[in-house]
Enzyme design. Sequence first.
Site, PDB file in Angstrom:
ATOM      1  N   HIS A   1       0.810  -1.216   0.000  1.00 29.26           N
ATOM      2  CA  HIS A   1       0.000   0.000   0.000  1.00 29.26           C
ATOM      3  C   HIS A   1       0.846   1.271   0.000  1.00 29.26           C
ATOM      4  O   HIS A   1       0.313   2.370  -0.186  1.00 29.26           O
ATOM      5  CB  HIS A   1      -0.935   0.008   1.222  1.00 29.26           C
ATOM      6  CG  HIS A   1      -2.358   0.347   0.874  1.00 29.26           C
ATOM      7  ND1 HIS A   1      -2.676   1.388   0.033  1.00 29.26           N
ATOM      8  CD2 HIS A   1      -3.531  -0.220   1.246  1.00 29.26           C
ATOM      9  CE1 HIS A   1      -4.000   1.448  -0.092  1.00 29.26           C
ATOM     10  NE2 HIS A   1      -4.536   0.483   0.623  1.00 29.26           N
TER      11      HIS A   1
ATOM     12  N   ASP B   1      -2.389   3.374  -4.200  1.00 26.30           N
ATOM     13  CA  ASP B   1      -3.659   3.299  -3.480  1.00 26.30           C
ATOM     14  C   ASP B   1      -4.535   2.214  -4.106  1.00 26.30           C
ATOM     15  O   ASP B   1      -4.169   1.583  -5.098  1.00 26.30           O
ATOM     16  CB  ASP B   1      -4.368   4.653  -3.519  1.00 26.30           C
ATOM     17  CG  ASP B   1      -3.595   5.734  -2.781  1.00 26.30           C
ATOM     18  OD1 ASP B   1      -2.979   5.403  -1.757  1.00 26.30           O
ATOM     19  OD2 ASP B   1      -3.609   6.890  -3.238  1.00 26.30           O
TER      20      ASP B   1
END
Length: 432
Positions: free
Chosen positions: A403, A407
């Site tokens: 992450h 995104d």
Amino acid sequence: MPQVLEFKLPDLGEGLTEAEIVRWLVAVGDVVEIDQPVVEVETAKAMVEVPCPYGGVVTARFGEEGTELPVGAPLITVAVGSVTEPARAAEAEAEGSGNVPRPLIGYGTDHSSPARRRRVRPVTAAVSAPVAAVPAAAPAPAGPVPVISPLVRKLARDNGIDLRALRGSGPEGLILRADVEAALRPAAPAAAPVPAAAVAVAAQGERIPLKGLRGAVAEKLSRSRREIPEATCWVDADATELMAARAAMNAVDGPKISVLALLARICTAALAKYPELNSTVDLAANEIVRLPAVHLGFAAQTERGLMVPVVRDAQTRSPESLSAEFARLTELARAGRLTPADLTGGTFTLNNYGVFGVDGSTPIINHPEAAMLGVGRIIPKPWVYRGELAVRQVVQLSLTFDHRVCDGGAAGGFLRYVADCVENPAVLLREL
């Protein structure tokens, strides 16, 4: 006058710190040439033959077959008639670097030609001992004195430990870090008696050393979980058209195309659209590094365990080329002949866990990569197709991603594009 030179287990690269002796290729008394393989070792990544940089007569071997040695531990000693230029260069390099082991260039020689061996009479009094500072009062050790690693030597020096007073617990009396640390610890008080019940509980169960390939896998997966904030998304896809396209390809003359190769080609096209997933995080520089080439790793189950060979420059290959390379690397993996270079440098991993008969998974990212695509089994399932219920070939796809590099929008876009190509392979033609 002959001089005895000591050859230590070299740094085999890729962060490997130890290796297990599988097979000696020379015996004491054999004559070896410069760069002749003298021992076959198994690391956490592969089995390799280690060549010796000296030419002469083998006077000692350190460790039996099955012994695990740390990098920098003595392997053999060789008596040379005179110090040759390659030997002098090797000695000068070792002295200039503080005797720190360096990566050995050129290991992993041709396995088709056996090591050459010539037997001579064992060298006795004519061979001098290696140069080492030994007090006159101390009894002379039998054979060369074991040489410890530079890190252990520094630990002893910083704490005022006389290494000559220690008895090594390693192979052939090698002094290990644990021996120095034990000398630094104060004498422990008498331990309280342990209840018999506790002893019985501790003795239960089989203990398996976490070393070799299993140990390397454990360390890498643990590091991945510590450093990477991973997330997973997944989607079901109708793979009927993909399977039909593969059948049409394989109906014509030429090499057969595997499903894995088609999925790999889809992956490389998806990574071209979403390059953030073909990246790594440089923690030291606090930067995301987007990588120009796709070096595609794929999971291969072997007798040694699960391995991840790497297909170089997968973005430049056709499905036929990918299929051939997958087959070649899988065969090497099962034969235990993959080199460290075959198992490192991946930028993205394709994990076909469907071969184990399961539909989904949330795999751990192969550190230091940023993502992994998982593919479940392809099986007939009820599916709404063109407004009607039908039986279709359905597969579950999952994407585990770092992450930090992107995104959910980019991860979802990547996975959706892969699913669209699986459901309608003609979509891929737009990117070719």
